[in-house]
Design a protein around this motif. Structure first.
Motif, PDB file in Angstrom:
ATOM      1  N   GLY A 311       0.816  -1.216   0.000  1.00  0.00           N
ATOM      2  CA  GLY A 311       0.000   0.000   0.000  1.00  0.00           C
ATOM      3  C   GLY A 311       0.844   1.258   0.000  1.00  0.00           C
ATOM      4  N   ALA A 312       1.927   1.258   0.781  1.00  0.00           N
ATOM      5  CA  ALA A 312       2.813   2.424   0.804  1.00  0.00           C
ATOM      6  C   ALA A 312       3.479   2.640  -0.554  1.00  0.00           C
ATOM      7  CB  ALA A 312       3.867   2.243   1.890  1.00  0.00           C
ATOM      8  N   LEU A 313       3.864   1.558  -1.228  1.00  0.00           N
ATOM      9  CA  LEU A 313       4.478   1.704  -2.545  1.00  0.00           C
ATOM     10  C   LEU A 313       3.503   2.304  -3.548  1.00  0.00           C
ATOM     11  CD1 LEU A 313       6.492  -1.652  -2.820  1.00  0.00           C
ATOM     12  CD2 LEU A 313       7.394   0.640  -2.419  1.00  0.00           C
ATOM     13  N   VAL A 314       2.232   1.899  -3.485  1.00  0.00           N
ATOM     14  CA  VAL A 314       1.236   2.460  -4.396  1.00  0.00           C
ATOM     15  C   VAL A 314       1.025   3.945  -4.089  1.00  0.00           C
ATOM     16  CG1 VAL A 314      -1.190   2.365  -5.094  1.00  0.00           C
ATOM     17  CG2 VAL A 314       0.105   0.252  -4.802  1.00  0.00           C
ATOM     18  N   LEU A 315       0.987   4.304  -2.805  1.00  0.00           N
ATOM     19  CA  LEU A 315       0.822   5.711  -2.459  1.00  0.00           C
ATOM     20  C   LEU A 315       2.006   6.545  -2.937  1.00  0.00           C
ATOM     21  CD1 LEU A 315      -0.713   5.614   1.133  1.00  0.00           C
ATOM     22  CD2 LEU A 315      -1.841   6.120  -1.028  1.00  0.00           C
ATOM     23  N   TYR A 316       3.208   6.018  -2.825  1.00  0.00           N
ATOM     24  CA  TYR A 316       4.358   6.759  -3.341  1.00  0.00           C
ATOM     25  C   TYR A 316       4.288   6.904  -4.852  1.00  0.00           C
ATOM     26  CZ  TYR A 316       6.955   7.097   1.032  1.00  0.00           C
ATOM     27  OH  TYR A 316       7.351   7.437   2.301  1.00  0.00           O
ATOM     28  N   ALA A 317       3.769   5.887  -5.532  1.00  0.00           N
ATOM     29  CA  ALA A 317       3.598   6.000  -6.982  1.00  0.00           C
ATOM     30  C   ALA A 317       2.613   7.100  -7.331  1.00  0.00           C
ATOM     31  CB  ALA A 317       3.132   4.671  -7.561  1.00  0.00           C
ATOM     32  N   ALA A 318       1.582   7.278  -6.483  1.00  0.00           N
ATOM     33  CA  ALA A 318       0.564   8.293  -6.751  1.00  0.00           C
ATOM     34  C   ALA A 318       1.017   9.684  -6.351  1.00  0.00           C
ATOM     35  CB  ALA A 318      -0.719   7.934  -6.012  1.00  0.00           C
ATOM     36  N   LEU A 319       1.815   9.802  -5.293  1.00  0.00           N
ATOM     37  CA  LEU A 319       2.113  11.114  -4.719  1.00  0.00           C
ATOM     38  C   LEU A 319       3.597  11.431  -4.663  1.00  0.00           C
ATOM     39  CD1 LEU A 319      -0.375  10.917  -1.725  1.00  0.00           C
ATOM     40  CD2 LEU A 319      -0.683  12.213  -3.821  1.00  0.00           C
ATOM     41  N   GLY A 320       4.415  10.563  -5.273  1.00  0.00           N
ATOM     42  CA  GLY A 320       5.850  10.786  -5.167  1.00  0.00           C
ATOM     43  C   GLY A 320       6.300  12.122  -5.708  1.00  0.00           C
ATOM     44  N   ASP A 321       5.737  12.546  -6.839  1.00  0.00           N
ATOM     45  CA  ASP A 321       6.132  13.835  -7.424  1.00  0.00           C
ATOM     46  C   ASP A 321       5.692  15.003  -6.543  1.00  0.00           C
ATOM     47  OD1 ASP A 321       7.347  12.807  -9.796  1.00  0.00           O
ATOM     48  OD2 ASP A 321       5.348  12.290 -10.485  1.00  0.00           O
TER      49      ASP A 321
END
Length: 488
Positions: A311-321
């Motif tokens: 879940g954290a990896l998906v959130l970073y994919a969505a909000l990393g930028d």
């Protein structure tokens, strides 16, 4: 002195067998060159059984069950005992394993439609943020995130972690054939998880995040109720409950809705999902014996940690930028949409892998051949998933407003993260969850540390993290799933 005996010649002190050309005791003995070989006759008599035997001892057991003694075997066939005759029959008869009359049962065959439906219900709750956006208006939050995002993210991460472990425990009860215990597990676990998720959102909220905490509390209730419905196989009911919310969100994207409509649709869909979840578990719940096979709660902890890490990896994919301070606040949101929608095809391909590995068990004869067939099936399924993910990523990027194109670097990030998630789900489905939970949590921790230390190249960090995690999990798949004993 030459003696005419039953296939034996005596010379001095020892007797030697003259194999496979015995002379028959008849009134008039036929020439030896014209007499049929009795071993060949016996091989033809045993027919398919001798051809299907996987060891000579199977043929020896049949010979002994027919009442043939060693003396009779020596007299008729010219060999010393039943085991020697069985070895000769095994050598003379080619291996030929008969095919079943009907196709073998494949418990892993499942329709694509059902998996696509599950992927759809994973993605539709995202429309709630479209209707709830007016409730979250305000100044940017921490790390430049949109207002109210921190409580929502904290509640979502806790909910994914808790409900992943809860669903595993309920599935174990279902696997034991105890549906009432699974219902009772969900009836207790889902409300507790919703309460703890709301408290987690409240703990990280700021003084201006009251509406965000309320939204996060509703999100936690939805996650618990939807987990209940998905575990019990009620995807269609969940889809029906989300239909008003989905329709309202689509209308809101085209034209702003009146103020009371959005919250009404949100609350209405949430109440419908919660009622359906409650009705699914509150009916026919009874006390079950809970014997020695009862699952230990600690057994679900690795599954919960896998939910946290992935879940954290998906959130970073969505909000990393956004977290890196780039200009476009929704720059990577299409990646999260693509990953969520891809979960339906990913689940179907997991079933295809299990089906292919079962076929490999039936058709291969050596451990090396089975490993090669299994890894080839896994590579084919992974390639198919990555093609679907790339298509979804390109489509979501094209349709998402104010989003730049999907560059080669961002596409590589998306596909490598897809490798991590799909191989993690594959390992988890075989019970090999400890390794993938450790890999996903370590990858999420590495990205968190990179964010907190303000590394200059967030894209380079993400690419390194995803590449390393994908390589480690590919090695785990090769090592753990290449063995036939893992495919039970």
């Amino acid at each position: 002195m030459n003696q005419k005996t039953t296939g034996r010649e005596t010379t001095g002190r020892e007797t030697t067998a003259r194999p496979f050309v015995p002379q028959q005791r008849t009134a008039r003995t036929a020439p030896s060159w014209a007499a049929p070989d009795p071993v060949d006759q016996l091989a033809a008599h045993l027919g398919d059984f001798a051809a299907a035997a996987v060891h000579p001892d199977e043929i020896a057991a049949v010979l002994e069950s027919d009442g043939l003694s060693d003396d009779q075997i020596r007299e008729r066939y010219g060999v010393r005992n039943s085991f020697a005759l069985a070895e000769e029959l095994y050598a003379r008869v080619p291996r030929r394993h008969p095919e079943p009359d009907t196709p073998p049962h494949d418990p892993w065959r499942i329709g694509l439609r059902a998996c696509l439906l599950r992927g759809l219900v994973f993605a539709l709750p995202g429309f709630a943020h479209v209707l709830g956006a007016p409730l979250l208006a305000g100044p940017p939050g921490a790390f430049g995130l949109p207002p109210g995002t921190v409580p929502l993210l904290a509640g979502a991460l806790f909910g994914w972690t808790w409900n992943q472990g809860l669903s595993h425990r309920a599935y174990v009860w279902l696997g034991l054939g105890d549906l009432p215990a699974a219902r009772r597990c969900l009836l207790v676990g889902a409300p507790v998880g919703a309460l703890l998720g709301a408290l987690t959102a409240l703990a990280v909220a700021g003084p201006a995040d009251g509406a965000a905490v309320a939204f996060a509390a509703g999100q936690s209730c939805y996650l618990g109720a939807s987990t209940t419905l998905l575990v019990l196989g009620r995807e269609r009911a969940l889809l029906a409950a989300l239909a008003p919310l989905t329709a309202g969100a689509l209308l809101a994207l085209a034209h702003p809705l009146p103020d009371p409509v959005g919250p009404t649709l949100l609350v209405g869909s949430l109440v419908a999902v919660m009622l359906l979840g409650l009705l699914s578990v509150a009916t026919r719940v009874r006390e079950s014996p809970g014997g020695a096979g009862a699952p230990a709660p600690a057994a679900s902890l690795p599954y919960a940690l896998f939910g946290l890490g992935s879940g954290a990896l998906v959130l970073y994919a969505a909000l990393g930028d956004v977290l890196a301070g780039e200009e476009h606040s929704a720059l990577a949101a299409p990646a999260a949409v693509a990953l969520t929608l891809s979960m339906g095809p990913a689940e179907w391909l997991l079933y295809r892998f299990r089906s292919g590995s079962l076929a490999g068990l039936r058709t291969t004869g050596t451990p090396h051949a089975f490993r090669r067939a299994t890894l080839r099936t896994g590579a084919e399924c992974l390639a198919a998933y990555l093609l679907v993910l790339a298509a979804l990523g390109l489509t979501a990027t094209a349709l998402w407003p104010d989003t730049p194109g999907l560059t080669a670097v961002r596409l590589a990030d998306l596909l490598l993260l897809g490798v991590v998630l799909w191989t993690g789900l594959l390992l988890q489905s075989f019970g090999a969850v400890h390794g993938t939970a450790a890999v996903c949590c370590a990858a999420a921790l590495a990205q968190t540390l990179a964010l907190l230390t303000h590394l200059a190249d967030p894209h380079g960090v993400a690419l390194t993290v995803y590449t390393t995690a994908a390589a480690v999990q590919a090695l785990l798949v090769r090592t753990l799933l290449g063995r036939a004993t893992a495919h039970r």
